[in-house]
Every structure is written in C-alpha cells, then in structure tokens.
Design a protein around this motif. Structure first.
Motif, mmCIF file in Angstrom:
data_model
loop_
_atom_site.group_PDB
_atom_site.id
_atom_site.type_symbol
_atom_site.label_atom_id
_atom_site.label_comp_id
_atom_site.label_asym_id
_atom_site.label_seq_id
_atom_site.Cartn_x
_atom_site.Cartn_y
_atom_site.Cartn_z
ATOM 1 N N ALA A 54 24.138 -16.673 3.344
ATOM 2 C CA ALA A 54 23.768 -16.049 4.549
ATOM 3 C C ALA A 54 23.391 -14.706 4.409
ATOM 4 O O ALA A 54 23.968 -13.896 3.384
ATOM 5 C CB ALA A 54 25.288 -16.182 5.377
ATOM 6 N N GLN A 63 23.828 -11.504 9.177
ATOM 7 C CA GLN A 63 24.602 -12.664 9.686
ATOM 8 C C GLN A 63 25.864 -12.680 9.385
ATOM 9 O O GLN A 63 26.776 -13.106 10.245
ATOM 10 C CB GLN A 63 24.063 -14.043 9.274
ATOM 11 N N VAL A 64 26.479 -12.340 8.167
ATOM 12 C CA VAL A 64 27.888 -12.164 7.768
ATOM 13 C C VAL A 64 28.615 -11.351 8.988
ATOM 14 O O VAL A 64 29.856 -11.726 9.375
ATOM 15 C CB VAL A 64 28.112 -11.954 6.312
ATOM 16 N N ARG A 120 28.860 -22.138 2.829
ATOM 17 C CA ARG A 120 28.993 -21.483 3.880
ATOM 18 C C ARG A 120 30.264 -21.333 4.780
ATOM 19 O O ARG A 120 30.754 -20.461 5.115
ATOM 20 C CB ARG A 120 27.992 -22.135 4.983
ATOM 21 N N LEU A 150 31.584 -17.846 5.252
ATOM 22 C CA LEU A 150 31.675 -17.407 6.513
ATOM 23 C C LEU A 150 32.635 -17.704 7.304
ATOM 24 O O LEU A 150 33.570 -18.807 6.975
ATOM 25 C CB LEU A 150 30.271 -18.110 7.150
#
Length: 411
Positions: free
Chosen positions: A280, A284-285, A312, A316
């Motif tokens: 990512a 986005q993170v 992910r 995340l």
C-alpha cells in the motif's frame, strides 16, 4: 420459458444412456449426444448451440479440456456441467479454468451423477435463465459520452437514479449485525441495472467518487433514520475504491458526514476491495490509520482472491475480512473449501479480526459453516439485497431477526 437444449459428451455408452434418461425425466427432450469431442463439435455445428453442455473429461483422443476450450471460443453452450471420475481437486481446477475462459459452470460433479442433483441444477438454470431474460442489457461504450459530459447541474439527477439496496449480515443464530449498502442504477430507459453492468463505465467516466459519496450519504441517512425510529444504531457497510484513500480530504469529509447525521463512527464499516498492488502507498496507510483512529471499522473485501492478502493484513489496520462466495459455495461437499474457510477463521481469530462469510446460498453450506466457527453470514440464504422499503419490512419482522446487542441511543 423455453425448453432446454442439452449436449452430453460421454464416451461410455451406458452412462450416456443413463444421462439421457435423467434428462428426459427432468423434462428435457432436445438432447444432443456424442461419444467423442469430434462428434460433439459436428453435432453442434449441425444442430446449433445448446443451453447446457454436460462434459466428461477423460476419453481417448481429444479430451474434455479440448471440448471446454472449444465451447469457450465458439460460445456454443450457455452453461456447463463437468462430470468425471477424476480426483476432486482436479475437477475443481478444471471448473476454475472453465470459468477463467468465460464459461458459466453450473457444477463440477464426480461420477456417477444422481438424477436428483441433475434435476436441481437444470431447475436452477431454468430459473436464472428466466430472470436473465428480464434484465436489461449491459451499458455500452457509446454511453460513456453522456456520462463523461455531465455538468454539475445534471449530477443530482443522476444520483437520484443511483439507489442503495441493502443486504443483511447476521450471526449464526440469526442475530442481526448490520447491512451492506450495494448500488443499483434505476436507469430511465433500461430499468434496474446491477453493478457489473455499469460500474466499469462509471469508473471510466470519472464518476466513482460522486457515486461513492452518494452511497455513503444514503447509507448513513438510513442508519440515522433507523436510530430515530427504533432507538438503536444500525451498522452499515459501504464499498470504498482504494484510490479515494489517496485523498487527504477523505477522512475529514467523512467525519463531517457522520456529524451531519449525528452518528458515531463505529456504525460505519468501509469495505476496501483487494487489488493487485503488493504494497500500500504511504497515503493509503495513513488514511486507513486515521479512519481507524476516528472509530470506523475497516474490512478487507474478497479475502483470498488478491495476490497480497496476508501482507496487507499485516501492514494495514483492518478490523474484518470478508471471505468471498467462491470459497464457500459447495463447501458442504468439498473438504478443500472447508479447509480454506476454517484456516481463514483460525487466522482471523488469532489476529483479533472479525469475519464475514459471503455467498451463503444453501442450508448445507450454512450447516457446514456452523461446524467451523461463528462468523457473520451474508448471502441469499439469509436475504437478498433489497431496497430500503423492503428492508424496513424485513426488519419489522422483529422476532425473526434479532438486533445485535447495542447501547440505546441517547435521547
């Protein structure tokens, strides 16, 4: 409803005769039979395409895989039933290949086929075929032009045609856990369109963000209405394109929308569809972390389909995973699928993640899932996606659908 036309490819004369008799018993009399791929191709060329092809795999010369490739390239069968004595994992992989080639696979069965199973598959095909005839065709590329040329003044009119359908999520005991908002387009000329028929074009026209914000606003508005009517919060889930998380304004705008509807962030689950990116972006993170800090829940949709799910999950801050229907459908008869689902449930429990299992369509799959754990359920066996009025009626059947334990809303 038109009568079905079926092709049988089977090199055993006895089994060919038995299948023919089963079809006749199910009311199918327009039957093409062939003991080789070459004969099947000649028959299709002479008598035209069929609704369903029943295809054996192992035979001398050209085999069932050759037949499947022929059907995929020519479109001479609308649907396929694979019937063979090969091992279960080989059978499933052949079905997966056929789907990748664009064929609609009704089932992959080990021999011998039972009359009841064959009848059930044909009846299911008949019903879905009738429904498909009622559906409008997909939007075409030339319709991109009016979409891409929409003015700010015309956008509200389009949003009025984008309507939310809601599909309930329940616990194994029937307890209501929330609903997912799914978009349908009530097109003025084409009728009600499913997402598959228009989302690619909406995305290409650059309208995914207006559509997503419209769905968020609509779903939160319904949650607030339910709170005002019942005194309890209704959790809602909405799909979010990963690209929207790149915008630094996304989280502040979402907070403002929650405040507008006087809702706590915990009622909203944002479902992020898995993509093929191995990592990512920093944006986005940061966005996902900020959303979790606000109090929203985050769900990794289509878990197990993408290339980087495990990574992910580690990098995340998801709070939930959704196991898609392809791992669930037929799980009661397929130990490998049951093992995949069981493994995902064990992993999720150890990572303190909730699990939603999609695509529960039969009592047997529901019962098989019950032996593996206690995830949330979503699928036609529970309820189909429905417009707001229908959902309100569904919710009004109170004792049948118990609310999840939640705090009463403040006065």
């Amino acid at each position: 409803m038109h009568s079905l036309k079926v092709l049988i490819l089977e090199d055993s004369p006895f089994q060919l005769m038995a299948l023919h008799q089963m079809l006749n018993a199910s009311g199918v009399f327009d039957v093409l039979t062939a003991e080789s791929v070459e004969a099947a191709c000649r028959s299709l060329e002479r008598r035209g395409a069929v609704d369903v092809a029943i295809c054996d795999l192992q035979m001398e010369g050209a085999d069932g895989l050759d037949m499947i490739r022929h059907l995929a390239s020519t479109g001479q069968a609308k649907a396929l039933i694979i019937l063979s004595s090969v091992e279960r994992n080989v059978l499933d992989n052949v079905a997966q290949l056929a789907r990748h080639l664009g064929l609609r696979v009704l089932a992959a069965l080990q021999k011998p086929a039972s009359p009841a199973t064959l009848h059930r598959l044909l009846e299911s095909y008949r019903q879905r075929d009738v429904q498909a005839e009622r559906l409008p065709p997909l939007l075409e590329v030339h319709e991109l032009v009016p979409l891409s040329e929409l003015t700010e003044q015309e956008l509200p009119q389009l949003k009025a045609q984008w309507q939310a359908y809601y599909q309930p999520k329940v616990a194994m005991d029937g307890q209501l856990l929330g609903v997912e908002a799914l978009v349908r387009w009530h097109h003025p000329q084409r009728g009600v369109l499913s997402p598959a028929s228009f989302l690619p074009l909406v995305s290409y026209a650059g309208l995914m963000e207006p559509l997503t914000w419209h769905m968020l606003d609509t779903a939160l508005q319904f949650s607030a209405h339910t709170r005002d009517a019942s005194g309890r919060h209704l959790s809602v889930s909405v799909n979010i394109p990963p690209a929207m998380l790149e915008h630094r304004t996304f989280a502040p705008q979402l907070v403002a929308l929650l405040k507008q509807h006087r809702l706590p962030a915990r009622v909203l689950t944002l479902e992020v569809v898995e993509n093929r990116e191995t990592t990512a972006s920093e944006e986005q993170v940061e966005a996902l972390l900020r959303l979790r800090m606000i109090g929203c829940r985050l769900s990794l949709d289509d878990y197990g389909v993408g290339d980087s799910n495990i990574q992910r999950l580690l990098e995340l801050p998801f709070s939930e995973i959704k196991i898609p229907s392809q791992f669930v459908r037929g799980m009661a008869e397929d130990g490998r699928k049951a093992a995949v689902v069981a493994g995902a449930l064990i992993m999720a429990r150890r990572m303190s993640l909730d699990v939603v299992v999609e695509g529960i369509e039969t009592a047997s799959d529901y019962q098989a899932l019950g032996t593996l754990g206690a995830p949330a359920l979503q699928g036609y066996y529970v309820a189909r996606p429905m417009p707001r009025a229908a959902l309100e009626q569904w919710l009004a059947n109170a004792q049948a659908h118990v609310w999840n334990a939640a705090e009463d809303c403040p006065a």
